[in-house]
Design an enzyme around this catalytic site. Structure first.
Site, PDB file in Angstrom:
ATOM      1  N   MET A  85       0.831  -1.295  -0.190  1.00  0.00           N
ATOM      2  CA  MET A  85      -0.080   0.035   0.126  1.00  0.00           C
ATOM      3  C   MET A  85       1.061   1.162   0.082  1.00  0.00           C
ATOM      4  SD  MET A  85      -3.383  -1.075   2.637  1.00  0.00           S
ATOM      5  CE  MET A  85      -4.226   0.583   2.036  1.00  0.00           C
TER       6      MET A  85
ATOM      7  N   GLU B 169      -6.829  -3.074  -8.321  1.00  0.00           N
ATOM      8  CA  GLU B 169      -7.007  -3.835  -7.038  1.00  0.00           C
ATOM      9  C   GLU B 169      -7.347  -5.113  -7.358  1.00  0.00           C
ATOM     10  OE1 GLU B 169      -6.219  -2.504  -4.412  1.00  0.00           O
ATOM     11  OE2 GLU B 169      -6.516  -0.277  -4.401  1.00  0.00           O
TER      12      GLU B 169
END
Length: 193
Positions: free
Chosen positions: A24, A95
């Protein structure tokens, strides 16, 4: 299924799978947006797909942590991408770790039909383990770009997504309130691995 012009253009471009992965806050979505925008400049038909479940910023756009955005099509399952991409030359998938187990096959079908497939996603979950179907897609890809964030503890190169909240579920959508980027040393200091 494909118009003659699209089929000819796909064959000229050749199909491939490109993976953008990392922790992330490493800039995966930012890089996906950059690559898709470059394809648009080249007047190539592009479309980005994202999982319906990821609604952190916007339901119909892919948005980076820097708040750069590009329109996307939310889909419930990876097989939904195939009919929606029948006229597309470059497919972006954001994603990817949140999609079902059929995503590698969808990527393979698209690439084999001449589509440039750009996949962005987390390569590891918060426990430091391979995440979703990303390892399979990485194995099939012509290129893999691994991006790194900056460790919030020491400033080193970070490759882990450290979860700040006490929740053991594999998927927990969140941002800076739930996760931070850490290097291996700082990640291990708190006993996460």
């Amino acid at each position: 299924m494909y118009s003659e012009e699209v089929f000819k253009r796909r064959n000229e471009l050749g199909g491939c799978i490109e993976v953008i992965c990392g922790s992330m806050f490493s800039g995966k979505t930012e890089e996906l947006i950059r690559r898709v925008n470059r394809a648009r400049i080249a007047k190539v038909q592009v479309e980005i797909f994202s999982p319906v479940a990821d609604t952190r910023y916007d339901k119909s756009s892919v948005v980076s942590h820097n708040l750069n955005s590009i329109p996307s099509v939310p889909v419930s399952k990876s097989a939904d991408i195939l009919p929606l991409a029948d006229h597309i030359q470059v497919v972006g998938i954001d994603e990817a770790q949140f999609f079902d187990d059929n995503l590698p096959e969808v990527c393979l079908q698209l690439a084999n039909s001449g589509v440039r497939v750009i996949v962005a996603g987390l390569d590891m979950d918060f426990k430091g383990r391979p995440f979703g179907s990303m390892p399979q897609i990485m194995a099939m890809a012509e290129s893999v770009t691994k991006l790194h964030a900056v460790c919030v503890k020491c400033g080193s190169q970070a490759m882990y997504s450290y979860r700040l909240v006490p929740d053991d579920s594999k998927i927990l959508l969140g941002e800076k309130e739930s996760y931070e980027a850490r290097c291996r040393k700082c990640y291990n200091l708190d006993g996460s691995i």
